[in-house]
Design a protein around this motif. Structure first.
Motif, mmCIF file in Angstrom:
data_model
loop_
_atom_site.group_PDB
_atom_site.id
_atom_site.type_symbol
_atom_site.label_atom_id
_atom_site.label_comp_id
_atom_site.label_asym_id
_atom_site.label_seq_id
_atom_site.Cartn_x
_atom_site.Cartn_y
_atom_site.Cartn_z
ATOM 1 N N GLY A 70 -26.169 67.059 104.642
ATOM 2 C CA GLY A 70 -26.441 65.873 103.845
ATOM 3 C C GLY A 70 -27.165 66.151 102.556
ATOM 4 N N HIS A 71 -28.197 66.995 102.616
ATOM 5 C CA HIS A 71 -28.987 67.232 101.418
ATOM 6 C C HIS A 71 -28.248 68.107 100.415
ATOM 7 C CE1 HIS A 71 -32.446 67.199 98.925
ATOM 8 N NE2 HIS A 71 -32.557 68.504 98.956
ATOM 9 N N LEU A 72 -27.541 69.104 100.895
ATOM 10 C CA LEU A 72 -26.783 69.959 99.980
ATOM 11 C C LEU A 72 -25.692 69.178 99.262
ATOM 12 C CD1 LEU A 72 -26.403 73.418 101.745
ATOM 13 C CD2 LEU A 72 -27.327 72.979 99.475
ATOM 14 N N ALA A 73 -25.068 68.242 99.950
ATOM 15 C CA ALA A 73 -24.057 67.404 99.302
ATOM 16 C C ALA A 73 -24.683 66.627 98.147
ATOM 17 C CB ALA A 73 -23.428 66.447 100.315
ATOM 18 N N ASP A 74 -25.902 66.156 98.332
ATOM 19 C CA ASP A 74 -26.606 65.452 97.259
ATOM 20 C C ASP A 74 -26.835 66.365 96.052
ATOM 21 O OD1 ASP A 74 -26.745 63.054 98.525
ATOM 22 O OD2 ASP A 74 -28.898 63.054 98.842
ATOM 23 N N ILE A 75 -27.261 67.601 96.325
ATOM 24 C CA ILE A 75 -27.545 68.537 95.224
ATOM 25 C C ILE A 75 -26.268 68.859 94.459
ATOM 26 C CG2 ILE A 75 -28.505 70.779 94.602
ATOM 27 C CD1 ILE A 75 -30.027 70.741 97.283
ATOM 28 N N VAL A 76 -25.190 69.146 95.189
ATOM 29 C CA VAL A 76 -23.916 69.484 94.542
ATOM 30 C C VAL A 76 -23.427 68.310 93.698
ATOM 31 C CG1 VAL A 76 -21.491 70.079 94.945
ATOM 32 C CG2 VAL A 76 -23.286 71.167 96.314
ATOM 33 N N HIS A 77 -23.490 67.105 94.257
ATOM 34 C CA HIS A 77 -23.050 65.919 93.518
ATOM 35 C C HIS A 77 -23.898 65.725 92.259
ATOM 36 C CE1 HIS A 77 -21.300 61.749 93.338
ATOM 37 N NE2 HIS A 77 -22.344 61.625 92.527
ATOM 38 N N ALA B 77 -29.132 83.082 86.119
ATOM 39 C CA ALA B 77 -27.824 83.170 86.787
ATOM 40 C C ALA B 77 -27.483 81.867 87.495
ATOM 41 C CB ALA B 77 -27.832 84.326 87.787
ATOM 42 N N VAL B 78 -28.475 81.268 88.155
ATOM 43 C CA VAL B 78 -28.253 79.991 88.848
ATOM 44 C C VAL B 78 -27.929 78.889 87.850
ATOM 45 C CG1 VAL B 78 -29.435 78.167 90.155
ATOM 46 C CG2 VAL B 78 -29.631 80.553 90.887
ATOM 47 N N LEU B 79 -28.690 78.811 86.763
ATOM 48 C CA LEU B 79 -28.527 77.725 85.796
ATOM 49 C C LEU B 79 -27.240 77.814 84.994
ATOM 50 C CD1 LEU B 79 -32.202 77.487 84.511
ATOM 51 C CD2 LEU B 79 -31.008 75.843 85.968
ATOM 52 N N TYR B 80 -26.704 79.015 84.838
ATOM 53 C CA TYR B 80 -25.448 79.162 84.098
ATOM 54 C C TYR B 80 -24.232 79.108 85.013
ATOM 55 C CZ TYR B 80 -27.618 80.240 79.621
ATOM 56 O OH TYR B 80 -28.326 80.152 78.437
ATOM 57 N N ASN B 81 -24.336 79.709 86.186
ATOM 58 C CA ASN B 81 -23.156 79.852 87.041
ATOM 59 C C ASN B 81 -22.849 78.633 87.908
ATOM 60 O OD1 ASN B 81 -22.336 82.493 86.242
ATOM 61 N ND2 ASN B 81 -24.119 83.284 87.314
ATOM 62 N N LEU B 82 -23.861 77.972 88.446
ATOM 63 C CA LEU B 82 -23.566 76.801 89.284
ATOM 64 C C LEU B 82 -22.880 75.688 88.488
ATOM 65 C CD1 LEU B 82 -26.582 76.473 91.764
ATOM 66 C CD2 LEU B 82 -24.356 77.562 92.106
ATOM 67 N N PRO B 83 -23.355 75.327 87.288
ATOM 68 C CA PRO B 83 -22.619 74.314 86.516
ATOM 69 C C PRO B 83 -21.196 74.762 86.170
ATOM 70 C CG PRO B 83 -24.848 74.521 85.677
ATOM 71 C CD PRO B 83 -24.646 75.649 86.648
ATOM 72 N N ALA B 84 -21.009 76.072 85.940
ATOM 73 C CA ALA B 84 -19.665 76.576 85.631
ATOM 74 C C ALA B 84 -18.733 76.373 86.820
ATOM 75 C CB ALA B 84 -19.735 78.056 85.259
ATOM 76 N N VAL B 85 -19.239 76.558 88.034
ATOM 77 C CA VAL B 85 -18.436 76.339 89.240
ATOM 78 C C VAL B 85 -18.055 74.860 89.339
ATOM 79 C CG1 VAL B 85 -18.477 76.362 91.769
ATOM 80 C CG2 VAL B 85 -19.372 78.308 90.501
ATOM 81 N N MET B 86 -18.993 73.977 89.024
ATOM 82 C CA MET B 86 -18.709 72.539 89.080
ATOM 83 C C MET B 86 -17.611 72.165 88.088
ATOM 84 S SD MET B 86 -20.805 71.450 91.420
ATOM 85 C CE MET B 86 -20.452 73.029 92.186
ATOM 86 N N PHE C 209 -28.430 76.723 95.398
ATOM 87 C CA PHE C 209 -28.568 75.272 95.240
ATOM 88 C C PHE C 209 -29.978 74.795 95.600
ATOM 89 C CE2 PHE C 209 -23.888 75.079 95.149
ATOM 90 C CZ PHE C 209 -23.740 74.218 94.077
ATOM 91 N N TYR C 210 -30.576 75.389 96.627
ATOM 92 C CA TYR C 210 -31.947 75.000 96.964
ATOM 93 C C TYR C 210 -32.937 75.468 95.906
ATOM 94 C CZ TYR C 210 -30.945 72.944 101.493
ATOM 95 O OH TYR C 210 -30.488 72.111 102.486
ATOM 96 N N LEU C 211 -32.666 76.623 95.300
ATOM 97 C CA LEU C 211 -33.507 77.076 94.187
ATOM 98 C C LEU C 211 -33.441 76.068 93.044
ATOM 99 C CD1 LEU C 211 -35.239 79.134 92.650
ATOM 100 C CD2 LEU C 211 -33.130 80.306 92.020
ATOM 101 N N LEU C 212 -32.235 75.645 92.707
ATOM 102 C CA LEU C 212 -32.067 74.639 91.657
ATOM 103 C C LEU C 212 -32.772 73.337 92.025
ATOM 104 C CD1 LEU C 212 -30.699 73.560 89.049
ATOM 105 C CD2 LEU C 212 -28.760 72.922 90.489
ATOM 106 N N GLU C 213 -32.676 72.934 93.269
ATOM 107 C CA GLU C 213 -33.254 71.659 93.696
ATOM 108 C C GLU C 213 -34.762 71.614 93.486
ATOM 109 O OE1 GLU C 213 -33.136 67.881 96.025
ATOM 110 O OE2 GLU C 213 -32.344 68.820 94.219
ATOM 111 N N ARG D 136 -37.594 66.451 92.536
ATOM 112 C CA ARG D 136 -36.560 67.454 92.772
ATOM 113 C C ARG D 136 -35.370 67.173 91.851
ATOM 114 N NH1 ARG D 136 -34.814 66.439 98.323
ATOM 115 N NH2 ARG D 136 -35.682 64.372 97.984
ATOM 116 N N PHE D 137 -34.513 68.159 91.688
ATOM 117 C CA PHE D 137 -33.389 68.034 90.765
ATOM 118 C C PHE D 137 -32.483 66.856 91.118
ATOM 119 C CE2 PHE D 137 -29.071 69.003 89.363
ATOM 120 C CZ PHE D 137 -29.287 69.224 88.011
ATOM 121 N N SER D 138 -32.123 66.726 92.392
ATOM 122 C CA SER D 138 -31.173 65.677 92.779
ATOM 123 C C SER D 138 -31.754 64.277 92.664
ATOM 124 C CB SER D 138 -30.667 65.911 94.208
ATOM 125 O OG SER D 138 -31.722 65.781 95.135
#
Length: 198
Positions: free
Chosen positions: A53-60, A145-154, A104-108, A119-121
């Motif tokens: 549930g929480h990871l889905a929130d972060i990804v969204h 790496a997290v800040l550049y690559n995760l948005p690129a995946v989205m 994703f948890y690091l970003l959150e 938190r981020f979400s």
């Protein structure tokens, strides 16, 4: 007198131990509640196999902050970013899946480390976008790496979805043949109880 002192020392030790255990339990319960509080997006997706549930929130939340908005652009739900990402994570190795979850948890929790009180979400869309721009100016290679690559995946999943093609002027595959549904997609759809994606 010495026996009395020992008695009080034991009482103090027991009291401190009980208070410590009680405090730890309270913090743990509060932490779980904090992580699961207000699942704003999770219910939109039905059954997911990897993204809890929480990871889905972060990804969204990240997907919303990573792609454009406008009348021609589909929503995150329409572009199926969360469900598509969940499908991919289900079929990759545990190591890759674990690395993504950690990122994703690091970003959150990164906004808290940067002095924000949320938190981020749970930031507004404008705050999330501003935070991603500001936080990229870092000397930490892992955070960068997290800040550049995760948005690129989205963005990869967003623009790969047919609902986004009209907005970017893409006519679709040259031959115009319908995509063949792989065994992987059929299996995932069966496991989550949904119609296989095209």
């Amino acid at each position: 007198m010495q026996a009395n002192t020992r008695f009080f020392a034991k009482r103090r030790f027991l009291k401190a131990t009980l208070l410590g255990l009680g405090g730890t339990a309270a913090v743990a319960a509060g932490g779980v509640g904090y992580l699961t509080l207000g699942k704003r997006y999770r219910e939109q997706y039905g059954k997911l196999l990897v993204l809890d549930g929480h990871l889905a929130d972060i990804v969204h939340a990240l997907a919303e902050a990573s792609v454009p908005r406008g009348p021609l652009f589909p929503s995150i739900v329409e572009a199926e970013i969360v469900t598509r990402f969940d499908e991919e994570l289900f079929f990759v190795s545990d190591g890759i899946s674990s690395d993504f979850r950690t990122a994703f948890y690091l970003l959150e929790f990164l906004p808290l480390a940067k002095g924000r009180l949320s938190r981020f979400s749970r930031l507004t869309l404008e705050e999330r976008r501003a935070f991603l721009s500001e936080a990229c100016d870092t000397t930490d290679d892992t955070v960068r790496a997290v800040l550049y690559n995760l948005p690129a995946v989205m963005r990869w999943y967003y623009y790969g979805h047919p609902s986004a093609w009209k907005a970017i002027g893409y006519d679709g595959p040259f031959m115009g043949l319908p995509e063949k549904r792989s065994e992987q997609r059929l299996l995932y759809a069966q496991l989550v109880g949904r119609t296989p994606r095209a």
